[in-house]
Scaffold this active site. Sequence first.
Site, PDB file in Angstrom:
ATOM      1  N   CYS A 134     -19.190  -6.441 -36.176  1.00  0.00           N
ATOM      2  CA  CYS A 134     -19.023  -7.879 -36.386  1.00  0.00           C
ATOM      3  C   CYS A 134     -17.715  -8.246 -37.096  1.00  0.00           C
ATOM      4  O   CYS A 134     -17.009  -9.164 -36.670  1.00  0.00           O
ATOM      5  CB  CYS A 134     -20.211  -8.443 -37.144  1.00  0.00           C
ATOM      6  SG  CYS A 134     -20.738  -7.401 -38.517  1.00  0.00           S
ATOM      7  N   GLN A 161     -18.752  -9.683 -46.773  1.00  0.00           N
ATOM      8  CA  GLN A 161     -19.738  -9.677 -45.686  1.00  0.00           C
ATOM      9  C   GLN A 161     -21.104 -10.182 -46.121  1.00  0.00           C
ATOM     10  O   GLN A 161     -21.607  -9.847 -47.196  1.00  0.00           O
ATOM     11  CB  GLN A 161     -19.825  -8.265 -45.093  1.00  0.00           C
ATOM     12  CG  GLN A 161     -18.513  -7.862 -44.441  1.00  0.00           C
ATOM     13  CD  GLN A 161     -18.523  -6.517 -43.744  1.00  0.00           C
ATOM     14  OE1 GLN A 161     -17.550  -5.788 -43.855  1.00  0.00           O
ATOM     15  NE2 GLN A 161     -19.563  -6.188 -43.014  1.00  0.00           N
ATOM     16  N   ARG A 267     -20.019  -6.307 -49.573  1.00  0.00           N
ATOM     17  CA  ARG A 267     -21.167  -7.197 -49.322  1.00  0.00           C
ATOM     18  C   ARG A 267     -21.202  -8.257 -50.419  1.00  0.00           C
ATOM     19  O   ARG A 267     -21.101  -7.932 -51.605  1.00  0.00           O
ATOM     20  CB  ARG A 267     -22.457  -6.366 -49.365  1.00  0.00           C
ATOM     21  CG  ARG A 267     -23.694  -7.160 -48.970  1.00  0.00           C
ATOM     22  CD  ARG A 267     -23.823  -7.355 -47.486  1.00  0.00           C
ATOM     23  NE  ARG A 267     -24.041  -6.102 -46.775  1.00  0.00           N
ATOM     24  CZ  ARG A 267     -23.793  -5.940 -45.469  1.00  0.00           C
ATOM     25  NH1 ARG A 267     -23.327  -6.941 -44.736  1.00  0.00           N
ATOM     26  NH2 ARG A 267     -23.997  -4.772 -44.891  1.00  0.00           N
ATOM     27  N   HIS A 274     -19.464 -13.768 -42.196  1.00  0.00           N
ATOM     28  CA  HIS A 274     -18.548 -12.805 -42.791  1.00  0.00           C
ATOM     29  C   HIS A 274     -17.197 -13.493 -42.997  1.00  0.00           C
ATOM     30  O   HIS A 274     -16.711 -14.218 -42.119  1.00  0.00           O
ATOM     31  CB  HIS A 274     -18.336 -11.620 -41.851  1.00  0.00           C
ATOM     32  CG  HIS A 274     -19.490 -10.657 -41.801  1.00  0.00           C
ATOM     33  ND1 HIS A 274     -20.619 -10.767 -42.577  1.00  0.00           N
ATOM     34  CD2 HIS A 274     -19.658  -9.520 -41.061  1.00  0.00           C
ATOM     35  CE1 HIS A 274     -21.440  -9.755 -42.314  1.00  0.00           C
ATOM     36  NE2 HIS A 274     -20.884  -8.996 -41.392  1.00  0.00           N
TER      37      HIS A 274
HETATM   38  N1  HSE Z   1     -22.101  -3.538 -40.121  1.00  0.00           N
HETATM   39  C1  HSE Z   1     -22.123  -4.960 -40.278  1.00  0.00           C
HETATM   40  C2  HSE Z   1     -22.560  -5.347 -41.647  1.00  0.00           C
HETATM   41  C3  HSE Z   1     -23.056  -5.564 -39.280  1.00  0.00           C
HETATM   42  O1  HSE Z   1     -23.214  -4.513 -42.312  1.00  0.00           O
HETATM   43  O2  HSE Z   1     -22.273  -6.437 -42.091  1.00  0.00           O
HETATM   44  C4  HSE Z   1     -22.562  -5.886 -37.944  1.00  0.00           C
HETATM   45  O3  HSE Z   1     -21.630  -5.080 -37.344  1.00  0.00           O
END
Ligand code: HSE
Length: 370
Positions: A134, A161, A267, A274
């Site tokens: 993503c 993210q 995150r 994102h």
């Molecule tokens: N790996 C991505 C995430 C999710 O953890 O945000 C979508 O590719």
Amino acid sequence: MQVGFVGWRGMVGSVLMQRMVAEKDFENITSIFFSTSQAGQSVTMRDGREVLLKDANDESQLLEMDAIISCQGGDYTKKIHGPLRASGWQGYWIDAASTLRMASNSMIVLDPINNVDIKLAIDDGKKDFIGGNCTTSLMMLALHGLFRDELVEWVSAMTYQAASGAGAQNMRELIQQMGSIHDVTKNELASAEGDVLEIDSLVLERMRAQEFPTEQFGAPLAGSLIPWIDSDLGDGQSREEWKAQAETNKILGRQENPIPVEGICVRIGAMRCHSQALTFKLTESVPVLEVEKILSEANEWVSVVPNDKLSTVAMLSPTSVTRTLDVPVGRIRKLNIPGNIYSAFTVGDQLLWGAAEPLRRMLRILVDRG
Ligand code: HSE
């Protein structure tokens, strides 16, 4: 075309269904719905149709499909795809998992960018078309014009993210964490006189407590952040960070001469958008106005947000972008660092362009070719 759907009731699958209904994609196909847990049961679809669920683990039923779209996740792809192919199945496999992305006979699909290559791959007999990571897809849509004009020497993407990238349970846990923090402070918050250092101390105590809900994330996210996404490759890089360069160059068809794409994936407590702070080096000095023009004209979803405070705050946040297909890019500057180095900031809905939309559009390409 008989199209089988697997994992269509999960989070990405539900967004895919919404988009397919909105774009009337079901009118052009015969859709068959599979289930890993409720085969044989009848369910009512969003559009009122009654459908009988087929068994997603029954190879003989899957073999009848001209195409299968799976939003069931990597474990399902690992279990089902190989045996289906080994049985001689010649249909199209479309999914959003990372399992098959880097396989030599699969394409990563992001058709605003690699439409021509996708069509060549179909002509060439390729059958596996896989949605990209993503953050990678969203970064590429934002910088599309610069990649297209071969102006990018390298990119650093520092990501912010959303919880959705980790899954539906993680989105729930983020809200539970927020609620837990609010619960412990609500008396102090009710009074305007409440001492903020006391509030801060209550928050910290709750976030460090055993009972703070961290089962999904493994750490507090609300009121904090987690600077590691996906597995540890053992060389200081996370798998999420590794994907950016690998997938960007596969999508661009530049695996032999890759553009370096680096960064740290983090995150944060957003729900499903994102965001990324991008630093990039161009191969030549390009005036900022020209960079903006190149970016904004590259595809119909990207838009340039003027680099001022009011526009940025209003238009360049997860709150303003969520549930849209827009990919705004702003904060564009030539930095005070020698060597044609620029900054930009971009936001995109992780469940739309980051997951469901490339799959929906891939199916559409196949259907339109007949
Ligand atoms: N790996 C991505 C995430 C999710 O953890 O945000 C979508 O590719």
